[in-house]
Write an enzyme that holds these catalytic residues in place. Structure first.
Site, PDB file in Angstrom:
ATOM      1  N   SER A 127       0.834  -1.194   0.000  1.00 38.52           N
ATOM      2  CA  SER A 127       0.000   0.000   0.000  1.00 38.52           C
ATOM      3  C   SER A 127       0.868   1.243   0.000  1.00 38.52           C
ATOM      4  CB  SER A 127      -0.904   0.017   1.243  1.00 38.52           C
ATOM      5  OG  SER A 127      -1.524   1.278   1.413  1.00 38.52           O
ATOM      6  N   TYR A 140      -2.567  -1.063  10.152  1.00 42.91           N
ATOM      7  CA  TYR A 140      -2.525  -1.207   8.695  1.00 42.91           C
ATOM      8  C   TYR A 140      -1.181  -0.761   8.134  1.00 42.91           C
ATOM      9  CZ  TYR A 140      -3.872  -0.725   3.786  1.00 42.91           C
ATOM     10  OH  TYR A 140      -3.930  -0.831   2.418  1.00 42.91           O
TER      11      TYR A 140
END
Length: 238
Positions: A127, A140
């Site tokens: 990401s 995350y």
């Protein structure tokens, strides 16, 4: 090509599965939902499926003889849960995110990396969050930063085995995961657009695929700021 994709029942994983199968490649789609996997298989005779929980290593399926000899192994499955109160840190929430985004990849590597043919490619979908520390993204962001590091180290160690590694850093992508976000998501792209970018980059043999390009450029520019400056900006994001 024979391609294995985790997290294939929604978002980027589903778009990749449909695109590759539509191009005539044989795809092994992995997911937890039998119903969604059956729907995928109905779309193309080029799609096989494996239904299991990626975080449960003891119940990982063995690849059938006709499924071995992979050209692409794409680890795409992931989840996001935010740490809403850092002072009262939720360790169980952190553990859940780390398990699906990182530990499950290690399980998959142990189970399937040996099935990747010489000249094949391992793909880790990380990401753009790995470029900057973002509010509430302790779990995350940590998982994706670690995944990107894992990809770079594997790229070094697997080269002698004639295996390539690509790490993918998407910006915001319109998926069931990001639908839960309540903040602005600039330059968001569709799952189909994300899949097209990934496939284009893999066809070129890129070691890193990051998109949208303008968004990634801005993220990397902001990363160059002194952390004290970025901390003040980040507090206003969400």
């Amino acid at each position: 090509m024979r391609i294995m994709i985790t997290g294939a029942t929604s978002g980027i994983g589903k778009a990749l599965t449909v695109a590759y199968a539509g191009a005539g490649h044989q795809v092994i789609a992995c997911g937890r939902s039998a119903d969604k996997l059956d729907e995928l298989k109905q779309e193309s005779s080029h799609i096989d499926s494996l239904c299991f929980d990626l975080t449960d290593f003891d119940n990982y399926p063995n690849l059938a003889s006709e499924q071995t000899g992979l050209d692409l192994l794409i680890f795409n499955a992931g989840d996001c849960e935010y740490i809403d109160d850092a002072l009262n840190f939720d360790a169980k929430r952190f553990e859940r995110v780390i398990n699906i985004n990182l530990i499950s990849v290690a399980y998959g590597l142990q189970a399937w990396l040996k099935h990747l043919k010489p000249g094949g490619r391992l793909v880790l979908v990380s990401s753009s969050a790995r470029f900057l520390p973002l509010p509430r993204a302790e779990a995350y962001g940590a998982s994706k930063a670690a995944l990107s590091y894992l990809g770079r180290t594997l790229a070094i160690d697997l080269e002698k085995h004639q295996l390539a590694v690509t790490t993918v850093h998407p910006g915001f992508v319109d998926t069931p995961l990001t639908e839960r976000n309540t903040f602005a998501m600039p330059m968001i792209v569709s799952s189909e657009q994300a899949a097209a970018k990934i496939i284009q980059g893999l066809d070129k043999g890129l070691d890193e695929i990051s998109f949208p390009s303008v968004f990634i450029f801005l993220m990397k520019c902001l990363r160059c700021l002194p952390f004290s400056w970025w901390r003040k900006i980040a507090k206003r994001i969400v």
